[in-house]
Design a protein around this motif. Structure first.
Motif, PDB file in Angstrom:
ATOM      1  N   LYS A   1      -4.089   2.611  -4.840  1.00  0.00           N
ATOM      2  CA  LYS A   1      -5.407   2.081  -5.172  1.00  0.00           C
ATOM      3  C   LYS A   1      -5.281   0.624  -5.578  1.00  0.00           C
ATOM      4  CE  LYS A   1      -7.594   6.371  -6.701  1.00  0.00           C
ATOM      5  NZ  LYS A   1      -8.269   7.067  -7.820  1.00  0.00           N
ATOM      6  N   PRO A   2      -6.119  -0.273  -5.050  1.00  0.00           N
ATOM      7  CA  PRO A   2      -6.023  -1.694  -5.431  1.00  0.00           C
ATOM      8  C   PRO A   2      -6.512  -1.893  -6.860  1.00  0.00           C
ATOM      9  CG  PRO A   2      -7.907  -1.331  -4.004  1.00  0.00           C
ATOM     10  CD  PRO A   2      -7.153  -0.045  -4.021  1.00  0.00           C
TER      11      PRO A   2
ATOM     12  N   PHE B  27      -6.207  -8.283  -2.199  1.00  0.00           N
ATOM     13  CA  PHE B  27      -5.023  -7.560  -2.683  1.00  0.00           C
ATOM     14  C   PHE B  27      -4.176  -7.215  -1.466  1.00  0.00           C
ATOM     15  CE2 PHE B  27      -2.837  -3.548  -3.914  1.00  0.00           C
ATOM     16  CZ  PHE B  27      -2.036  -4.094  -4.904  1.00  0.00           C
ATOM     17  N   ASP B  28      -2.996  -7.821  -1.385  1.00  0.00           N
ATOM     18  CA  ASP B  28      -2.140  -7.637  -0.212  1.00  0.00           C
ATOM     19  C   ASP B  28      -0.685  -7.658  -0.660  1.00  0.00           C
ATOM     20  OD1 ASP B  28      -1.518  -7.405   2.555  1.00  0.00           O
ATOM     21  OD2 ASP B  28      -1.074  -9.542   2.611  1.00  0.00           O
TER      22      ASP B  28
ATOM     23  N   LEU C 257      -2.477  -9.418  -6.223  1.00  0.00           N
ATOM     24  CA  LEU C 257      -3.921  -9.606  -6.341  1.00  0.00           C
ATOM     25  C   LEU C 257      -4.219 -11.086  -6.553  1.00  0.00           C
ATOM     26  CD1 LEU C 257      -6.827  -8.494  -6.728  1.00  0.00           C
ATOM     27  CD2 LEU C 257      -6.306  -8.334  -9.176  1.00  0.00           C
TER      28      LEU C 257
ATOM     29  N   ALA D 259      -5.258  -1.745 -13.400  1.00  0.00           N
ATOM     30  CA  ALA D 259      -4.547  -1.065 -12.309  1.00  0.00           C
ATOM     31  C   ALA D 259      -4.007   0.259 -12.850  1.00  0.00           C
ATOM     32  CB  ALA D 259      -3.401  -1.928 -11.764  1.00  0.00           C
TER      33      ALA D 259
ATOM     34  N   ARG E 154       0.834  -1.200   0.000  1.00  0.00           N
ATOM     35  CA  ARG E 154       0.000   0.000   0.000  1.00  0.00           C
ATOM     36  C   ARG E 154       0.872   1.254   0.000  1.00  0.00           C
ATOM     37  NH1 ARG E 154      -2.623  -3.521   3.456  1.00  0.00           N
ATOM     38  NH2 ARG E 154      -1.503  -2.683   5.245  1.00  0.00           N
TER      39      ARG E 154
END
Length: 429
Positions: A358-359, A411-412, A416, A383, A127
């Motif tokens: 933004k994911p 999403f981490d 994704l 994306a 993030r």
């Protein structure tokens, strides 16, 4: 009693002598003062000495002049020694200023190090903020500074501008970097909001922009100096026109500076954050290549959005198996099995340098170029910059969204995951 008084009277100078001494002292002091050697007459000491029967030696002009000169030399030596001491040791106020400057430098260095650690932590969690992209580009670990301005919202760009100003105040050693970043950020805000009236017609603006974008830094400098010279001499008639051209050049110079010095990996992949892959498009990670009933899925060809964009690494697998329902058991056997049925799909896409925080998102659209009857559809992953969209043609069936059935969409840390199975349809006679 008379004898002691007579002895006392003999030991003390007569009043006439005392007056003569005082007059002599005043005369000597006056003569010395006339020569610039003013002698101080200590009246009380003079009275005490006379009372004790001591005649002061101030009555001698030569002796008093010698003493005045000696005192002057002594005072001069003391002042010279004090000046030399001050030159060797700066005054306390300078020491305090230096200490305050050193303390401020230490505080700035601490804040910059903390910002670097925060950026690293947010990158690790998948993030990152736009300011993190700039910080990591500056320290050389992720040189992709231009990614900080792509795909960010207006609010994110405004926040980024404020953060850049803070960093510029702390990090004076990298002033050109932060100045270029601020120029780019302000330009992106103007482009996103549409604020400000253009002096150039839209067609002319596009032509000028295309010319400016094709120039090197040296050529841009030459253009800027030429325009400045024309404006200074009055040859540039439409000032607003050339001011806008100058602003375009200034923004392009900032972009070229960041691109040449801090964006060397924008078109490269960071191997530490991507899957190990041996297939052409990056599919098939280690654990997925041997998955039973799983096959690689190739993407659809999409037009690239630009030279600075790149396709993300991914794993795309289609799960299929034999469906032994009543109909198939009646018409097929293990030697002659029925056609395989697609059970579901698994997608893993890697976005380690995703800007803006933004994911990614996915959409499912109709397949205009596929088979008739709507048997297939298109799943498209989108994306922000620097990653292109990736699309796959999949079977058009109803999804099973329960976690118990294996549905997963997360999403981490820049990765994704999308897993889903189709709902099962049972055959009835």
């Amino acid at each position: 009693m008379a004898k002691p008084r007579a002895a006392e009277e003999i030991s003390r100078p007569s009043r006439s002598l005392s007056k003569a001494v005082r007059r002599r002292a005043d005369a000597v002091s006056a003569k010395l003062a006339a020569r610039g050697l003013g002698a101080f007459v200590w009246q009380k000491k003079l009275e005490r000495d006379l009372a004790r029967g001591i005649l002061p030696d101030i009555v001698s002009l030569r002796d008093e002049r010698r003493r005045c000169l000696a005192r002057r030399r002594e005072a001069t030596g003391v002042r010279a020694s004090a000046d030399a001491s001050r030159r060797r040791s700066p005054p306390p106020i300078l020491d305090a200023s230096r200490a305050r400057a050193e303390e401020e430098a230490k505080e700035a260095a601490f804040l910059l190090e903390q910002s670097r650690l925060r950026a690293e932590a947010r990158f690790a969690s998948g993030r990152p903020k736009p300011i993190d992209v700039l910080v990591k580009s500056l320290d050389g670990t992720r040189r992709c500074a231009l990614a900080a301005f792509r795909g960010a919202s207006v609010e994110e760009l405004k926040e980024l501008g404020e953060e850049i100003a803070v960093y510029a105040g702390l990090d004076s050693a990298n002033e050109p970097f932060w100045a270029a970043a601020k120029t780019m950020c302000d330009a992106e805000i103007v482009n996103a909001t549409g604020h400000g009236e253009r002096a150039l017609h839209s067609a002319v603006f596009a032509d000028v922009k295309s010319v400016v974008e094709g120039k090197s830094l040296d050529e841009l400098d030459a253009m800027q100096h030429a325009i400045a010279a024309q404006m200074a001499t009055g040859e540039a008639k439409v000032v607003e026109h050339w001011q806008e051209v100058t602003e375009l050049i200034r923004v392009e110079k900032a972009k070229k500076y960041l691109e040449q010095h801090y964006s060397t990996t924008c078109d490269e992949n960071d191997g530490g954050d991507q899957p190990k892959s041996t297939e052409e498009y990056g599919g098939g990670g280690a654990e997925d290549a041997d998955e039973e009933g799983s096959e690689s899925l190739r993407p659809m060809a999409l037009p690239p959005p630009g030279p600075e964009w790149r396709k993300p690494k991914y794993i795309a697998r289609v799960r299929s198996s034999f469906e032994w329902n009543k109909y198939n058991r009646a018409h097929y056997d293990h030697d002659h099995p029925p056609p395989k049925t697609v059970k579901g799909y698994k997608f893993v896409l890697y976005y380690p340098d995703l800007a803006g925080g933004k994911p990614p998102q996915y959409t499912v659209d109709e397949d205009d170029g596929g088979s008739s009857g709507g048997e297939t559809c298109i799943i498209r992953f989108h994306a922000s910059w620097p990653y292109e969209d990736v699309a796959f043609r999949i079977v058009n069936k109803e999804w099973e969204y329960s976690r118990k059935a294996g549905f997963r969409c997360t999403f981490d840390r820049g990765v994704l995951h999308l897993n889903f199975q189709f709902k099962r349809l049972f055959y009835r006679r």
